[in-house]
Each structure stands twice: as C-alpha cells, then as structure tokens.
Enzyme design. Structure first.
Site, mmCIF file in Angstrom:
data_model
loop_
_atom_site.group_PDB
_atom_site.id
_atom_site.type_symbol
_atom_site.label_atom_id
_atom_site.label_comp_id
_atom_site.label_asym_id
_atom_site.label_seq_id
_atom_site.Cartn_x
_atom_site.Cartn_y
_atom_site.Cartn_z
ATOM 1 N N ASP A 4 -78.607 -30.272 40.348
ATOM 2 C CA ASP A 4 -78.546 -31.696 40.001
ATOM 3 C C ASP A 4 -77.301 -32.350 40.607
ATOM 4 O OD1 ASP A 4 -76.703 -30.499 38.368
ATOM 5 O OD2 ASP A 4 -77.363 -31.467 36.516
ATOM 6 N N GLU A 29 -69.280 -21.315 35.993
ATOM 7 C CA GLU A 29 -68.586 -22.288 36.842
ATOM 8 C C GLU A 29 -67.164 -22.531 36.327
ATOM 9 O OE1 GLU A 29 -70.796 -25.843 37.718
ATOM 10 O OE2 GLU A 29 -69.075 -26.835 38.639
HETATM 11 O O1 KIV Z 1 -75.897 -28.641 40.505
HETATM 12 C C1 KIV Z 1 -75.289 -27.748 41.095
HETATM 13 O O2 KIV Z 1 -75.053 -27.820 42.308
HETATM 14 C C2 KIV Z 1 -74.849 -26.597 40.326
HETATM 15 C C3 KIV Z 1 -73.978 -25.616 41.021
HETATM 16 C C4 KIV Z 1 -72.633 -26.165 41.264
HETATM 17 C C5 KIV Z 1 -73.922 -24.321 40.295
HETATM 18 O O3 KIV Z 1 -75.162 -26.487 39.192
#
Ligand code: KIV
Length: 302
Positions: free
Chosen positions: A42, A179
C-alpha cells in the site's frame, strides 16, 4: 515460488528476497530478475500516487495495481496489501477486499497488526488465502504511533512484539514482515517463530528482506533512511536520457534519416526498412547502454 517455499526456505536457512512492485513495466523487470517474490504494497499510495502516507490506498487502487503486476510477472509469488481499515470494518468487508485482491492476481494478502483482528486473519487463512503479517512500524497506524518511528526499542516492547508475532503465527500466517525494529529484537522474534520473518529495517537476523522498488533503484532521491541501500542511481540515468532526447529534438538530431520511414517507391537505401525498429539505427546523442551501465555502477551506498 509458492506459499510452502517460504517455510522451506526458513527451514533450510535460505534467505527470502522480496521487493515491492506496482505496475506492469516494473513487474516485467522483476519477473526477469532472481527476486523471490513481490509485494504490491500500500506504499503505492505514496510512490505511485504522491500521497503523504499509505492511508489513502483503497481496495480498488490495490486491485488495479495488483492486476497490472500479475500481468507483468505471471510466474512470481505476489502478495497484495489489504489497505487502511479494510480489515477493521467487519468480516464481510475484509473478505470483500481479500476477494478483490485475489481476483486481481494476488497469491496472498498482507495486513498490519493483530490486536482486534486475529479472528479475521484466521478466517482469511481458513478460506484458503495465505496471509502475511506485518509488525513493528505499521505505517497504517502512523498517527497512532506518533510518526514513522523505530519500534520495539525496549525489552517490554520486544515482549509485546514477540507475543503479537506468536498470535499471528497461531492465526495461521505464513510469514511476518518486521519493519523498523532493532536487530536484536527482530532476531528474538525470528528465533521464537516457526514461520519466516521478512525484515525492512530489522537487521540481518531475519528470514529475508523486503525493500521498496523505487528506493532500491534510487528513484526516490532524498529518501535516505538508515536501513536503505540504494543499488542504482536510476533517477539520474532517466534524467540524463531525457535531457539527451530533449537536446536531440531541439537540435534536429532526432529523428535521423535512418529513424524515419520512407515511402514505398523511394530508391534511397539509406532510410529505414519497414521491418527495422527505429531505435536500432539511432544516432544523435543517444545515451548508450555502456554509459548507462557506467552510471549504474556508480552505486550510491546510503
Ligand atoms: O507497503 C509496503 O511497501 C510495505 C513494505 C514496506 C513492507 O508494507
């Protein structure tokens, strides 16, 4: 790669490589690489649509981008992100979102956190849809967290992180993204779980790594978090090529005679044959592959 390979790779001590991807042409490049799997994150609300956070992503946006990626990388394992609040409004709404992403070509979905929606995770898994968890810095909670900050910096917070990770594993998740978590905490979680963890800003003692496509390729100049390694200065390569094209247009060097079609009655052999692709014969100040490779090798290490 299929969902079972994630567990197999952890069991065999092999690291999983994952990159985000949001569109058809980028997906073709990922498809042609050795990267194991794709996340249609997202984060596309920011990288592709210019919003300041991921909160503006909708299920319709996620499905559209997932479909484009699935066409460009049909052989890769694709995880689609369930967007902000889509799994917090009740089971039916959550399942409608899951349905849209899976119909668009995802092989699994990812969602953030676990508090208050463990039952929904279980239901998605029991419906035959693999679920990837996401803990630590969960960008959909950016306002609740008070900003995009490193999480789990104390023993107590690592304890909470560990118990949430276990809850996601018990609910049936096949992997969990960690994260912006200190390396030692991420290692603790990784060692306690059977399923693999995939880190972004979580150090090296995890089951794999995920980065945002634009960040890896240096398409997001100025974005330099501690965890990021930029592998190519693509923004500069693109800017240089566009300026070379602009110069050639302005000077009249493009198109050349060999990049122009001739009429069928022409006897002039110096112009392009109909079967030839114009780019094969270009002159002017075209940025050559060699000079692009040169620029790519000047990798910016952050
Ligand atoms: O939306 C995204 O790109 C993510 C990653 C940073 C893990 O959730």
């Amino acid at each position: 790669m299929n969902v079972q390979d994630f567990q197999k790779m952890k069991d065999e001590g092999r690291r999983i490589s994952m990159v985000t991807c949001y569109d058809y042409s980028s997906a073709r490049a990922v498809a042609d690489s050795n990267i194991d799997c794709i996340l249609v994150g997202d984060s596309l609300a920011m990288t592709m649509h210019g919003y300041p956070t991921t909160l503006s992503a909708t299920t319709a946006m996620m499905a559209l981008h997932t479909a484009a990626v699935a066409k460009g990388a049909p052989a890769k394992f694709i995880v689609g992100d369930l967007p902000f609040l889509s799994y917090r409004k009740g089971l039916k709404e959550a399942m409608d979102s899951v349905h849209e992403l899976m119909s668009a070509g995802a092989h699994a979905v990812k969602l953030e956190g676990v508090r208050g929606h463990a039952e929904i995770v279980r239901h998605i898994v029991d419906s035959g849809v693999p679920v990837m968890g996401h803990l630590g810095l969960t960008p959909q909670s950016v306002h609740g967290l008070g900003g995009m900050k490193v999480q789990a910096r104390t023993n107590a917070a690592v304890k909470v992180l560990t118990s949430e990770a276990r809850e996601l594993e018990d609910a049936g998740c096949f992997a969990i993204v960690l994260e912006c978590v200190p390396a030692q905490g991420a290692r603790r979680v990784t060692e306690l779980l059977k399923i693999p963890t995939i880190g972004i800003g979580a150090g090296t003692h995890v089951g794999g790594q995920v980065l945002v496509y634009q960040d890896v390729l240096g398409l997001n100049p100025g974005f330099k978090p501690k965890f990021l390694r930029v592998y190519a200065n693509t923004f500069e390569v693109i800017r240089t090529a566009l300026n070379a094209y602009n110069n050639d247009v302005k000077s009249g060097a493009f198109p050349s005679e060999s990049e122009s079609y001739r009429d069928l009655e022409s006897t002039d052999r110096s112009v392009t044959k109909r079967t030839e692709h114009p780019a094969q014969n270009g002159r002017g100040s075209r940025v050559t592959l060699a000079s692009q490779m040169n620029q790519l090798s000047n990798m910016a290490r952050v």
